[in-house]
Motif scaffolding. Structure first.
Motif, PDB file in Angstrom:
ATOM      1  N   GLY A 188      46.435  42.308  37.456  1.00 52.38           N
ATOM      2  CA  GLY A 188      45.516  41.199  37.645  1.00 52.38           C
ATOM      3  C   GLY A 188      46.199  39.854  37.712  1.00 52.38           C
ATOM      4  O   GLY A 188      45.576  38.857  38.030  1.00 52.38           O
ATOM      5  N   GLY A 189      47.497  39.808  37.416  1.00 51.79           N
ATOM      6  CA  GLY A 189      48.194  38.537  37.450  1.00 51.79           C
ATOM      7  C   GLY A 189      49.677  38.704  37.198  1.00 51.79           C
ATOM      8  O   GLY A 189      50.159  39.787  36.889  1.00 51.79           O
ATOM      9  N   CYS A 208      48.200  43.499  33.365  1.00 55.23           N
ATOM     10  CA  CYS A 208      47.380  44.627  33.792  1.00 55.23           C
ATOM     11  C   CYS A 208      46.151  44.720  32.894  1.00 55.23           C
ATOM     12  O   CYS A 208      46.229  44.458  31.699  1.00 55.23           O
ATOM     13  CB  CYS A 208      48.164  45.935  33.687  1.00 55.23           C
ATOM     14  N   ALA A 209      45.043  45.099  33.477  1.00 54.74           N
ATOM     15  CA  ALA A 209      43.817  45.214  32.680  1.00 54.74           C
ATOM     16  C   ALA A 209      42.988  46.393  33.145  1.00 54.74           C
ATOM     17  O   ALA A 209      42.991  46.735  34.323  1.00 54.74           O
ATOM     18  CB  ALA A 209      43.000  43.936  32.782  1.00 54.74           C
ATOM     19  N   PRO A 255      41.152  43.974  43.745  1.00 53.68           N
ATOM     20  CA  PRO A 255      41.909  45.015  44.434  1.00 53.68           C
ATOM     21  C   PRO A 255      41.255  45.439  45.752  1.00 53.68           C
ATOM     22  O   PRO A 255      41.930  45.906  46.667  1.00 53.68           O
ATOM     23  CB  PRO A 255      41.915  46.176  43.447  1.00 53.68           C
ATOM     24  N   ALA A 256      39.948  45.257  45.873  1.00 53.38           N
ATOM     25  CA  ALA A 256      39.259  45.623  47.112  1.00 53.38           C
ATOM     26  C   ALA A 256      39.756  44.792  48.295  1.00 53.38           C
ATOM     27  O   ALA A 256      39.618  45.196  49.446  1.00 53.38           O
ATOM     28  CB  ALA A 256      37.755  45.443  46.947  1.00 53.38           C
ATOM     29  N   GLU A 257      40.351  43.642  48.008  1.00 53.29           N
ATOM     30  CA  GLU A 257      40.868  42.773  49.072  1.00 53.29           C
ATOM     31  C   GLU A 257      42.329  43.056  49.388  1.00 53.29           C
ATOM     32  O   GLU A 257      42.898  42.438  50.279  1.00 53.29           O
ATOM     33  CB  GLU A 257      40.706  41.313  48.660  1.00 53.29           C
ATOM     34  N   ALA A 258      42.952  43.964  48.640  1.00 49.11           N
ATOM     35  CA  ALA A 258      44.380  44.241  48.804  1.00 49.11           C
ATOM     36  C   ALA A 258      44.632  45.270  49.906  1.00 49.11           C
ATOM     37  O   ALA A 258      43.748  46.039  50.283  1.00 49.11           O
ATOM     38  CB  ALA A 258      44.953  44.756  47.491  1.00 49.11           C
ATOM     39  N   GLY A 263      43.323  48.551  49.684  1.00 49.53           N
ATOM     40  CA  GLY A 263      43.423  48.446  48.232  1.00 49.53           C
ATOM     41  C   GLY A 263      44.810  48.734  47.714  1.00 49.53           C
ATOM     42  O   GLY A 263      45.712  49.088  48.458  1.00 49.53           O
ATOM     43  N   PRO A 264      44.970  48.581  46.404  1.00 45.61           N
ATOM     44  CA  PRO A 264      46.257  48.929  45.798  1.00 45.61           C
ATOM     45  C   PRO A 264      46.369  50.444  45.766  1.00 45.61           C
ATOM     46  O   PRO A 264      45.371  51.143  45.786  1.00 45.61           O
ATOM     47  CB  PRO A 264      46.160  48.337  44.397  1.00 45.61           C
TER      48      PRO A 264
END
Length: 121
Positions: free
Chosen positions: A75-76, A8-9, A46-49, A65-66
């Motif tokens: 992020g991973g 997470c970031a 996140p805009a693609e989630a 988004g999320p």
């Protein structure tokens, strides 16, 4: 025991050279130690989630988004195998991303375990 490391970031804290530096040898070191099961994968923006839920029988709800109430974003993901939670926490603490975000260390549920995760403390 297997663990998922959720990387997470906070995007406002990620250094400009973070992607150029990568994991700064962390991946290679963990591979050499024999604890890295999955070399890790970064997630796209996140805009693609999309967040998907099914309620009221068959009603599907999709949210752009999320859907998390936090400024930190996942992020991973990396999967490791080690002796116990204490070792997993040490491994996560050595990850470069821990310097500008957080790494959630979560044991992976073994489906042969007679106690489902929702019944465990």
């Amino acid at each position: 025991m297997k663990f998922a490391l959720l990387i997470c970031a906070d995007p406002t804290l990620v250094p400009d050279d973070a992607f150029a530096k990568g994991c700064e040898g962390w991946t290679e070191e963990m591979r050499e130690r024999g604890v890295l099961l999955d070399g890790g994968m970064g997630l796209r923006s996140p805009a693609e989630a999309r967040t998907v839920r099914v309620r009221e029988g068959d009603e599907v709800s999709i949210t752009d988004g999320p859907f998390a109430e936090t400024k930190e974003l996942i992020g991973g993901l990396t999967v490791i195998e080690c002796a116990d939670l204490e070792e997993a926490v040490k491994i996560a603490g050595a990850h470069p991303s821990a310097r500008y975000g957080a790494i959630e260390v979560r044991p992976i549920w073994d489906p042969t375990d007679p106690n489902p995760p929702w019944e465990q403390p």
